[in-house]
Design an enzyme around this catalytic site. Structure first.
Site, mmCIF file in Angstrom:
data_model
loop_
_atom_site.group_PDB
_atom_site.id
_atom_site.type_symbol
_atom_site.label_atom_id
_atom_site.label_comp_id
_atom_site.label_asym_id
_atom_site.label_seq_id
_atom_site.Cartn_x
_atom_site.Cartn_y
_atom_site.Cartn_z
ATOM 1 C CE LYS A 54 -4.123 -2.231 2.039
ATOM 2 N NZ LYS A 54 -4.660 -2.618 3.405
ATOM 3 C CD GLN A 98 -3.716 -4.302 6.676
ATOM 4 O OE1 GLN A 98 -3.475 -3.243 5.761
ATOM 5 N NE2 GLN A 98 -4.384 -5.328 6.335
ATOM 6 C CG ASP A 121 -10.173 0.226 5.286
ATOM 7 O OD1 ASP A 121 -9.852 -0.198 3.842
ATOM 8 O OD2 ASP A 121 -9.093 -0.406 5.991
#
Ligand code: NDP
Length: 300
Positions: A54, A98, A121
């Site tokens: 990422k 994460q 997200d």
């Protein structure tokens, strides 16, 4: 029938190119560089790989990347303190924590501490509510990538029978909401669904997000249907040598591709779209934070 292969790798590269062009214009014309902060707690090997990739792709599209790697035994207070600082930092437009977190940390508490406007997200309860009520928010990256591929292939999805297998908060539920938003007739199937094969046979669009290798065989697929395989499962591949593995989806690729009209491969289908959508979401968050027009076609 031989299915059209929906090439997520190539599509994701086009999305990233488009994001990079927007970022270059923003930086040149407004002096603004979108920034994405990724927080990793602990040493989960798969998460380490995701976070590194990422960060690399964030830099490749010209954005600023902020990586925060915290020790496995970090306290809730430490993590929430970091999120507070990132929420207040004007150089950070997107924050991603994460998952999975180590067991002593409550993921709901942590995710809901993120400023919803920076929640790229799309997991914050406010964004979940906005999606559920058809309002503009942040849309989770994997279902967003699936929707982009479906729209690209079909144009309008209105009136289609869509079946989503899986009801997780990360993929299944938001996917079903997005398809409903496109005026599909949506069925969400899960582990307690009766006659799953019959349910799947109705689908013009099937999205499989289960996590069970090659669970859906070709004879469940309606001829000509579009199959979006979200599953990423690692299985033994003795044909490649002892101890070797390969990735497969939740659908049995060869038999499904023989019946479907279109299908995403694994790997190279939905997977690459997820990171591309994360970058698109960060760009959108940056535009919103600066009251600038949003890039077109990125968010439903
Ligand atoms: P979860 O484990 O959270 O959810 C799995 C869902 O599948 C659950 O709703 C479960 O039902 C359902 N299920 C399990 N067994 C069956 C069965 N036999 N029949 C029907 N439904 C069943 O997984 P995720 O949603 O997080 O991920 C799903 C897959 O997608 C995984 O392979 C994951 O690796 C992959 N993935 C891929 C991404 C990408 O970028 N391509 C991103 C995220 C995930 P119930 O709720 O009843 O238990």
């Amino acid at each position: 029938m031989t299915a059209t292969i929906l090439d997520g790798k190539a599509f994701a590269a086009r999305v990233r190119d488009s994001v990079a062009a927007h970022v270059a214009r923003l930086t040149e014309e407004k002096g603004i560089t979108p920034g994405l902060a990724v927080v990793l707690v602990g040493k989960d090997p798969a998460s380490q790989v995701y976070v590194t990739s990422k960060g690399k792709m964030t830099l490749e599209v010209g954005m600023a990347s902020f990586e925060h790697r915290l020790a496995e035994d970090s306290s809730e207070q430490e993590l929430l303190g970091l999120i507070d600082r990132l929420n207040a930092d004007p150089a950070v437009h997107g924050i991603l924590v994460q998952l999975p977190l180590p067991e002593h940390l409550d993921p709901d508490l942590v995710i809901n501490a993120i400023d919803p406007a920076k929640d790229v997200d799309g997991f914050h309860v406010s964004n979940v509510g906005l999606l559920g009520t058809g309002q503009k928010g942040m849309v989770p990256c994997t279902p967003l990538g699936c929707l982009m591929m479906l729209r690209d292939h079909h144009g309008s999805l209105t009136g289609k029978e869509a079946v989503v297998i899986g009801r997780s908060n990360i993929v299944g539920k938001p996917m079903a909401q997005l398809l409903l938003g496109e005026s599909c007739t949506v069925t969400t199937a899960h582990s307690r669904t009766r006659d799953l094969s019959e349910v799947v046979r109705r689908a013009d669009i099937l999205v499989a997000a289960v996590g069970r290798p090659e669970m859906v065989p070709g004879d469940w697929i309606k001829p000509g249907a579009t199959v979006i395989d979200v599953g990423i499962n690692r299985v033994a591949a003795p044909e490649k040598g002892e101890g070797r593995t390969r990735l497969v989806g939740d659908c049995h690729y060869e038999s499904c591709a023989a019946v479907a009209g279109a299908i995403t491969p694994v790997p190279g289908g939905v997977g690459p779209m997820t990171i591309a959508c994360l970058l698109a979401n960060t760009l959108t968050a940056c535009c919103r934070a600066n009251a600038l027009p949003e890039p077109e076609g990125m968010i439903p």
